[in-house]
Scaffold this active site. Structure first.
Site, PDB file in Angstrom:
ATOM      1  N   GLN A 110      36.797  46.294  47.003  1.00  0.00           N
ATOM      2  CA  GLN A 110      36.672  45.386  45.859  1.00  0.00           C
ATOM      3  C   GLN A 110      35.232  44.876  45.761  1.00  0.00           C
ATOM      4  OE1 GLN A 110      40.337  42.516  45.928  1.00  0.00           O
ATOM      5  NE2 GLN A 110      40.062  43.326  47.980  1.00  0.00           N
ATOM      6  N   HIS A 128      35.809  47.228  41.640  1.00  0.00           N
ATOM      7  CA  HIS A 128      35.241  46.176  40.790  1.00  0.00           C
ATOM      8  C   HIS A 128      33.789  46.434  40.400  1.00  0.00           C
ATOM      9  CE1 HIS A 128      38.534  43.179  42.310  1.00  0.00           C
ATOM     10  NE2 HIS A 128      38.961  43.993  41.359  1.00  0.00           N
ATOM     11  N   GLY A 197      39.353  41.688  55.353  1.00  0.00           N
ATOM     12  CA  GLY A 197      38.515  40.650  54.739  1.00  0.00           C
ATOM     13  C   GLY A 197      38.782  40.417  53.267  1.00  0.00           C
TER      14      GLY A 197
HETATM   15  C1  BJW Z   1      36.872  37.490  56.863  1.00  0.00           C
HETATM   16  C2  BJW Z   1      35.644  37.201  57.422  1.00  0.00           C
HETATM   17  C3  BJW Z   1      35.266  37.990  58.501  1.00  0.00           C
HETATM   18  C4  BJW Z   1      35.883  35.850  55.806  1.00  0.00           C
HETATM   19  N1  BJW Z   1      36.079  38.962  58.920  1.00  0.00           N
HETATM   20  N2  BJW Z   1      37.666  38.435  57.309  1.00  0.00           N
HETATM   21  C5  BJW Z   1      49.123  39.138  37.985  1.00  0.00           C
HETATM   22  C6  BJW Z   1      49.155  40.512  37.982  1.00  0.00           C
HETATM   23  C7  BJW Z   1      48.058  41.244  37.525  1.00  0.00           C
HETATM   24  C8  BJW Z   1      46.902  40.618  37.078  1.00  0.00           C
HETATM   25  C9  BJW Z   1      46.897  39.239  37.075  1.00  0.00           C
HETATM   26  C10 BJW Z   1      47.984  38.517  37.503  1.00  0.00           C
HETATM   27  N3  BJW Z   1      47.669  37.210  37.359  1.00  0.00           N
HETATM   28  C11 BJW Z   1      46.412  37.106  36.871  1.00  0.00           C
HETATM   29  C12 BJW Z   1      45.920  38.323  36.686  1.00  0.00           C
HETATM   30  C13 BJW Z   1      44.574  38.622  36.184  1.00  0.00           C
HETATM   31  C14 BJW Z   1      43.466  38.627  37.166  1.00  0.00           C
HETATM   32  C15 BJW Z   1      43.861  38.147  38.558  1.00  0.00           C
HETATM   33  O1  BJW Z   1      44.201  38.895  39.435  1.00  0.00           O
HETATM   34  N4  BJW Z   1      43.740  36.863  38.781  1.00  0.00           N
HETATM   35  C16 BJW Z   1      44.095  36.254  40.081  1.00  0.00           C
HETATM   36  C17 BJW Z   1      42.997  35.311  40.523  1.00  0.00           C
HETATM   37  C18 BJW Z   1      45.430  35.611  39.974  1.00  0.00           C
HETATM   38  N5  BJW Z   1      42.991  39.993  37.259  1.00  0.00           N
HETATM   39  C19 BJW Z   1      42.152  40.492  36.358  1.00  0.00           C
HETATM   40  O2  BJW Z   1      41.761  39.852  35.390  1.00  0.00           O
HETATM   41  C20 BJW Z   1      41.730  41.921  36.560  1.00  0.00           C
HETATM   42  N6  BJW Z   1      41.915  42.712  35.414  1.00  0.00           N
HETATM   43  C21 BJW Z   1      43.116  42.889  34.851  1.00  0.00           C
HETATM   44  O3  BJW Z   1      44.137  42.366  35.290  1.00  0.00           O
HETATM   45  O4  BJW Z   1      43.085  43.740  33.785  1.00  0.00           O
HETATM   46  C22 BJW Z   1      44.286  43.922  33.021  1.00  0.00           C
HETATM   47  C23 BJW Z   1      44.131  43.141  31.773  1.00  0.00           C
HETATM   48  C24 BJW Z   1      43.259  43.594  30.814  1.00  0.00           C
HETATM   49  C25 BJW Z   1      43.145  42.877  29.640  1.00  0.00           C
HETATM   50  C26 BJW Z   1      43.861  41.698  29.456  1.00  0.00           C
HETATM   51  C27 BJW Z   1      44.705  41.246  30.469  1.00  0.00           C
HETATM   52  C28 BJW Z   1      44.832  41.977  31.620  1.00  0.00           C
HETATM   53  C29 BJW Z   1      40.250  42.014  36.897  1.00  0.00           C
HETATM   54  C30 BJW Z   1      39.914  41.332  38.165  1.00  0.00           C
HETATM   55  C31 BJW Z   1      38.416  41.382  38.385  1.00  0.00           C
HETATM   56  C32 BJW Z   1      37.992  40.594  39.612  1.00  0.00           C
HETATM   57  N7  BJW Z   1      36.567  40.466  39.609  1.00  0.00           N
HETATM   58  C33 BJW Z   1      35.920  39.769  40.699  1.00  0.00           C
HETATM   59  C34 BJW Z   1      34.427  39.564  40.332  1.00  0.00           C
HETATM   60  C35 BJW Z   1      33.655  40.874  40.446  1.00  0.00           C
HETATM   61  C36 BJW Z   1      32.228  40.697  40.044  1.00  0.00           C
HETATM   62  C37 BJW Z   1      31.469  39.711  40.916  1.00  0.00           C
HETATM   63  O5  BJW Z   1      31.431  39.843  42.149  1.00  0.00           O
HETATM   64  O6  BJW Z   1      30.875  38.819  40.359  1.00  0.00           O
HETATM   65  O7  BJW Z   1      36.044  40.532  41.916  1.00  0.00           O
HETATM   66  S1  BJW Z   1      36.721  38.257  41.103  1.00  0.00           S
HETATM   67  C38 BJW Z   1      36.437  38.342  42.853  1.00  0.00           C
HETATM   68  O8  BJW Z   1      37.702  38.420  43.539  1.00  0.00           O
HETATM   69  C39 BJW Z   1      35.744  39.704  43.070  1.00  0.00           C
HETATM   70  C40 BJW Z   1      36.438  40.195  44.316  1.00  0.00           C
HETATM   71  O9  BJW Z   1      36.328  41.605  44.412  1.00  0.00           O
HETATM   72  C41 BJW Z   1      37.864  39.723  44.116  1.00  0.00           C
HETATM   73  C42 BJW Z   1      38.688  39.647  45.377  1.00  0.00           C
HETATM   74  O10 BJW Z   1      38.147  38.716  46.257  1.00  0.00           O
HETATM   75  P1  BJW Z   1      38.156  39.028  47.839  1.00  0.00           P
HETATM   76  O11 BJW Z   1      37.295  40.205  48.120  1.00  0.00           O
HETATM   77  O12 BJW Z   1      39.537  39.094  48.318  1.00  0.00           O
HETATM   78  O13 BJW Z   1      37.383  37.752  48.397  1.00  0.00           O
HETATM   79  P2  BJW Z   1      37.951  36.300  48.820  1.00  0.00           P
HETATM   80  O14 BJW Z   1      36.786  35.406  48.887  1.00  0.00           O
HETATM   81  O15 BJW Z   1      39.064  35.905  47.938  1.00  0.00           O
HETATM   82  O16 BJW Z   1      38.548  36.518  50.285  1.00  0.00           O
HETATM   83  C43 BJW Z   1      37.710  36.771  51.417  1.00  0.00           C
HETATM   84  C44 BJW Z   1      38.579  36.939  52.632  1.00  0.00           C
HETATM   85  O17 BJW Z   1      37.763  37.293  53.718  1.00  0.00           O
HETATM   86  C45 BJW Z   1      39.335  35.656  53.035  1.00  0.00           C
HETATM   87  O18 BJW Z   1      40.704  35.982  53.241  1.00  0.00           O
HETATM   88  C46 BJW Z   1      38.671  35.254  54.362  1.00  0.00           C
HETATM   89  O19 BJW Z   1      39.591  34.651  55.258  1.00  0.00           O
HETATM   90  C47 BJW Z   1      38.190  36.582  54.871  1.00  0.00           C
HETATM   91  N8  BJW Z   1      37.054  36.556  55.770  1.00  0.00           N
HETATM   92  N9  BJW Z   1      35.086  36.099  56.709  1.00  0.00           N
HETATM   93  C48 BJW Z   1      37.285  39.094  58.288  1.00  0.00           C
HETATM   94  N10 BJW Z   1      34.086  37.746  59.128  1.00  0.00           N
END
Ligand code: BJW
Ligand code: ZN
Length: 253
Positions: A110, A128, A197
């Site tokens: 991601q 992403h 992560g």
């Molecule tokens: C460690 C550590 C160490 C720390 N060792 N571990 C239900 C079903 C489907 C979709 C949805 C839904 N409800 C809502 C939605 C929509 C939405 C969504 O999912 N929202 C949720 C927040 C609820 N999704 C979307 O909008 C997506 N598109 C979509 O659904 O399209 C269909 C559609 C089209 C048109 C209309 C409607 C629908 C797109 C999602 C895009 C996400 N983009 C981002 C930004 C990317 C650009 C940028 O970087 O600026 O992607 S958001 C952000 O979150 C980024 C990441 O890739 C993503 C995930 O985050 P990640 O990687 O998990 O990070 P963290 O910080 O959350 O977690 C870090 C972890 O590491 C923690 O657990 C720590 O404990 C751990 N950690 N140090 C090991 N040393």
């Protein structure tokens, strides 16, 4: 009780079922999130040190925000590019890349930071996008970072004058179809799916480990704390990715 003397490496104790799976596995995938790059100095999104504790995601990571204030959103990505360029792949990225010598490894990430590629992984699905690429919102001409003439604020397309945005997936946007389909296939064909992560709350990316599980893959979570995924994992390893992944490499090699 084990005692560490200088130069002697302490090894974790892994459960037997996992070791057996690891010894017979042929195809493995790593589904990774921001936490794998935390030890490279790149902030995660959520959690106590997450960047989105300081700024609201909806103000920056969506298309309407970009159109409302393109310079602000562009500057935010420029700031993050600077951090990414100064960062180096860490022991976690490197261990995954080295595992390719021994197993069929796919990385489904991601992250937009390019660190898996810089570490040497070759089969990567970027769900992403990638912060090094950009495209014109009007004519969709693509620009790699060095091709852009950077002045103050958002650059303009050389062909049509449109706004150039980073090629990353914002909320409400579709994921790149080929990357998602490729990642899902790799998940379904995997013997072990490592989930590293990630908070596993952002969809549709978080379906990837679910697809792996439904297809019979063994799910191993590596995270510093429990997540949404923990209850579906066959095995959870709590600790830093940069410490646990090299241990797994040591077992395999
Ligand atoms: C460690 C550590 C160490 C720390 N060792 N571990 C239900 C079903 C489907 C979709 C949805 C839904 N409800 C809502 C939605 C929509 C939405 C969504 O999912 N929202 C949720 C927040 C609820 N999704 C979307 O909008 C997506 N598109 C979509 O659904 O399209 C269909 C559609 C089209 C048109 C209309 C409607 C629908 C797109 C999602 C895009 C996400 N983009 C981002 C930004 C990317 C650009 C940028 O970087 O600026 O992607 S958001 C952000 O979150 C980024 C990441 O890739 C993503 C995930 O985050 P990640 O990687 O998990 O990070 P963290 O910080 O959350 O977690 C870090 C972890 O590491 C923690 O657990 C720590 O404990 C751990 N950690 N140090 C090991 N040393
Ligand atoms: Zn254009």
């Amino acid at each position: 009780m084990a005692f560490a003397s200088p130069g002697v490496k302490l090894h974790m104790e892994f459960k037997k079922e996992f070791l057996e799976k690891l010894h017979t596995a042929k195809k493995i995938i790593f589904f990774t999130g921001a936490g794998i790059s935390a030890e490279s100095g790149i902030s995660t999104f959520r959690g106590k040190d997450g960047i989105w504790n300081k700024m609201k995601p909806e103000e920056l990571a969506n298309f309407n925000a970009f159109m409302r204030n393109p310079d602000l959103v562009w500057e935010w990505y420029q700031h993050r590019r600077d951090i990414v360029h100064k960062a180096q792949p860490n022991a976690g990225h490197t261990a995954i890349a080295k595992l390719e010598k021994f197993l069929d490894v796919s990385v489904v990430t991601q992250n937009i930071d390019n660190l898996h590629r810089r570490a040497g992984s070759t089969k990567i699905f970027e769900l992403h996008g990638n912060i090094e690429r950009n495209f014109c919102v009007d004519c969709r001409t693509f620009y790699n970072m060095p091709e852009l003439e950077l002045t103050h604020g958002v650059p303009k397309c050389k062909k049509c004058g449109g706004l150039v945005r980073p090629d990353v997936v914002w909320f409400g946007e579709m994921l790149p179809q080929d990357q998602f389909a490729g990642g899902e296939k790799a998940a379904e064909q995997s013997d072990i799916c490592f989930v590293v992560g990630t908070s596993a709350i952002v969809y549709p990316a978080a379906y990837i480990p679910m697809s792996a599980k439904q297809a019979g893959s063994f799910i191993v979570e590596i995270n510093i704390e429990p997540t949404e995924l923990t209850r579906y994992a066959d095995y959870s390893l709590f600790g830093k990715a940069g410490e646990i992944l090299p241990e797994i490499l040591d077992i395999v090699k």
